[in-house]
Motif scaffolding. Sequence first.
Motif, PDB file in Angstrom:
ATOM      1  N   ARG A 140       0.830  -1.204   0.000  1.00  0.00           N
ATOM      2  CA  ARG A 140       0.000   0.000   0.000  1.00  0.00           C
ATOM      3  C   ARG A 140       0.864   1.254   0.000  1.00  0.00           C
ATOM      4  O   ARG A 140       0.511   2.281  -0.582  1.00  0.00           O
ATOM      5  N   GLY A 141       2.032   1.126   0.619  1.00  0.00           N
ATOM      6  CA  GLY A 141       2.961   2.257   0.660  1.00  0.00           C
ATOM      7  C   GLY A 141       3.769   2.417  -0.609  1.00  0.00           C
ATOM      8  O   GLY A 141       4.622   3.310  -0.687  1.00  0.00           O
ATOM      9  N   GLY A 142       3.548   1.547  -1.594  1.00  0.00           N
ATOM     10  CA  GLY A 142       4.220   1.702  -2.884  1.00  0.00           C
ATOM     11  C   GLY A 142       5.411   0.790  -3.105  1.00  0.00           C
ATOM     12  O   GLY A 142       6.159   0.975  -4.069  1.00  0.00           O
ATOM     13  N   ASP A 143       5.604  -0.220  -2.264  1.00  0.00           N
ATOM     14  CA  ASP A 143       6.729  -1.144  -2.416  1.00  0.00           C
ATOM     15  C   ASP A 143       6.356  -2.243  -3.421  1.00  0.00           C
ATOM     16  O   ASP A 143       5.515  -3.096  -3.116  1.00  0.00           O
ATOM     17  N   PRO A 144       6.955  -2.261  -4.627  1.00  0.00           N
ATOM     18  CA  PRO A 144       6.583  -3.266  -5.637  1.00  0.00           C
ATOM     19  C   PRO A 144       6.961  -4.687  -5.233  1.00  0.00           C
ATOM     20  O   PRO A 144       6.256  -5.640  -5.573  1.00  0.00           O
ATOM     21  N   ASP A 145       8.074  -4.848  -4.499  1.00  0.00           N
ATOM     22  CA  ASP A 145       8.454  -6.191  -4.030  1.00  0.00           C
ATOM     23  C   ASP A 145       7.428  -6.725  -3.036  1.00  0.00           C
ATOM     24  O   ASP A 145       7.093  -7.915  -3.045  1.00  0.00           O
ATOM     25  N   ALA A 146       6.913  -5.850  -2.189  1.00  0.00           N
ATOM     26  CA  ALA A 146       5.901  -6.258  -1.220  1.00  0.00           C
ATOM     27  C   ALA A 146       4.622  -6.692  -1.936  1.00  0.00           C
ATOM     28  O   ALA A 146       3.984  -7.676  -1.545  1.00  0.00           O
ATOM     29  N   ALA A 192      -6.161  -7.867  -9.452  1.00  0.00           N
ATOM     30  CA  ALA A 192      -6.186  -6.558 -10.107  1.00  0.00           C
ATOM     31  C   ALA A 192      -7.067  -5.592  -9.304  1.00  0.00           C
ATOM     32  O   ALA A 192      -6.684  -4.436  -9.070  1.00  0.00           O
ATOM     33  N   ARG A 193      -8.216  -6.084  -8.865  1.00  0.00           N
ATOM     34  CA  ARG A 193      -9.107  -5.252  -8.050  1.00  0.00           C
ATOM     35  C   ARG A 193      -8.452  -4.900  -6.714  1.00  0.00           C
ATOM     36  O   ARG A 193      -8.550  -3.762  -6.239  1.00  0.00           O
ATOM     37  N   ALA A 194      -7.819  -5.907  -6.096  1.00  0.00           N
ATOM     38  CA  ALA A 194      -7.203  -5.686  -4.786  1.00  0.00           C
ATOM     39  C   ALA A 194      -6.066  -4.667  -4.874  1.00  0.00           C
ATOM     40  O   ALA A 194      -5.981  -3.745  -4.056  1.00  0.00           O
ATOM     41  N   LEU A 195      -5.194  -4.835  -5.858  1.00  0.00           N
ATOM     42  CA  LEU A 195      -4.066  -3.910  -5.987  1.00  0.00           C
ATOM     43  C   LEU A 195      -4.551  -2.504  -6.321  1.00  0.00           C
ATOM     44  O   LEU A 195      -3.942  -1.513  -5.908  1.00  0.00           O
ATOM     45  N   GLY A 196      -5.673  -2.431  -7.055  1.00  0.00           N
ATOM     46  CA  GLY A 196      -6.231  -1.121  -7.389  1.00  0.00           C
ATOM     47  C   GLY A 196      -6.854  -0.414  -6.198  1.00  0.00           C
ATOM     48  O   GLY A 196      -6.957   0.810  -6.180  1.00  0.00           O
ATOM     49  N   SER A 197      -7.286  -1.183  -5.195  1.00  0.00           N
ATOM     50  CA  SER A 197      -7.918  -0.564  -4.022  1.00  0.00           C
ATOM     51  C   SER A 197      -7.072  -0.735  -2.759  1.00  0.00           C
ATOM     52  O   SER A 197      -7.555  -0.516  -1.648  1.00  0.00           O
ATOM     53  N   LEU A 198      -5.821  -1.120  -2.942  1.00  0.00           N
ATOM     54  CA  LEU A 198      -4.936  -1.370  -1.798  1.00  0.00           C
ATOM     55  C   LEU A 198      -4.744  -0.121  -0.944  1.00  0.00           C
ATOM     56  O   LEU A 198      -4.530  -0.214   0.267  1.00  0.00           O
ATOM     57  N   HIS A 199      -4.833   1.048  -1.570  1.00  0.00           N
ATOM     58  CA  HIS A 199      -4.644   2.295  -0.815  1.00  0.00           C
ATOM     59  C   HIS A 199      -5.727   2.486   0.256  1.00  0.00           C
ATOM     60  O   HIS A 199      -5.543   3.258   1.195  1.00  0.00           O
ATOM     61  N   ARG A 200      -6.843   1.746   0.115  1.00  0.00           N
ATOM     62  CA  ARG A 200      -7.919   1.857   1.110  1.00  0.00           C
ATOM     63  C   ARG A 200      -7.829   0.763   2.183  1.00  0.00           C
ATOM     64  O   ARG A 200      -8.584   0.790   3.151  1.00  0.00           O
ATOM     65  N   TYR A 201      -6.935  -0.198   1.994  1.00  0.00           N
ATOM     66  CA  TYR A 201      -6.804  -1.289   2.965  1.00  0.00           C
ATOM     67  C   TYR A 201      -6.040  -0.794   4.194  1.00  0.00           C
ATOM     68  O   TYR A 201      -4.943  -0.262   4.086  1.00  0.00           O
ATOM     69  N   GLU A 202      -6.645  -0.985   5.373  1.00  0.00           N
ATOM     70  CA  GLU A 202      -6.040  -0.471   6.605  1.00  0.00           C
ATOM     71  C   GLU A 202      -5.607  -1.572   7.568  1.00  0.00           C
ATOM     72  O   GLU A 202      -5.165  -1.284   8.673  1.00  0.00           O
ATOM     73  N   GLY A 203      -5.788  -2.835   7.181  1.00  0.00           N
ATOM     74  CA  GLY A 203      -5.326  -3.924   8.025  1.00  0.00           C
ATOM     75  C   GLY A 203      -6.245  -4.265   9.180  1.00  0.00           C
ATOM     76  O   GLY A 203      -5.832  -4.962  10.111  1.00  0.00           O
ATOM     77  N   ARG A 204      -7.491  -3.799   9.145  1.00  0.00           N
ATOM     78  CA  ARG A 204      -8.419  -4.133  10.239  1.00  0.00           C
ATOM     79  C   ARG A 204      -8.760  -5.622  10.234  1.00  0.00           C
ATOM     80  O   ARG A 204      -8.952  -6.230  11.275  1.00  0.00           O
TER      81      ARG A 204
END
Length: 201
Positions: free
Chosen positions: A28-34, A69-81
């Motif tokens: 989510r922070g932009g790490d492509p390896d992650a 594809a959907r998950a990576l596109g919305s990863l910025h909204r994932y907060e780990g709850r």
Amino acid sequence: MMISVLPAPPTERARADASATAWALAARGGDPDAADHFVRALHGDVLRYVAHLSGDPQSAQDLAQDTFARALGSLHRYEGRASARTWLLSIARRAVADSLRRAAVRPRIADAVDWRAAQERAQPRDLPGFDDGVALLALLETLSEERREAFVLTQVVGLSYEEAAGFVGCPVGTVRSRVSRARTTLERLLREAEEPSTLAA
């Protein structure tokens, strides 16, 4: 002979979930390896789940790809709850539902009188484990939708009862009951399937 698919031991599964969630948050922070580690860690779970939900192993890879594809596109909204796996499986469920809706309105064109039978005859029959997989799917189809989902989530995908309860939105005891009843039904059907010669005699 049926193939038994057992979930990982609880401690191992908890470590794998924590790791996948950490990869998701790092991605989510932009790490492509992650992001790559996140996909690799959960690809098998997603693939099994979409193959079960869709009932079409042939389209499972496409559905898994759509899910990621959907998950990576919305990863910025994932907060780990929730764990990354639980979050991802909810996306997979929507991807399959959308796919089934599209298929329902798509016109079916075939020269064969019975296009469904023709499609089944065209499927590969000589792959290792193919017959076992078909037999397992057939047995699972005899269960009610609720029991089948609880069984697949806990016994095939490997979610804990608590995770499965959160995923489907019901009490943990209900999930345990559904899985127990699903097991009882499957065991009875397996016993009956293994005794055709006895019954014939």
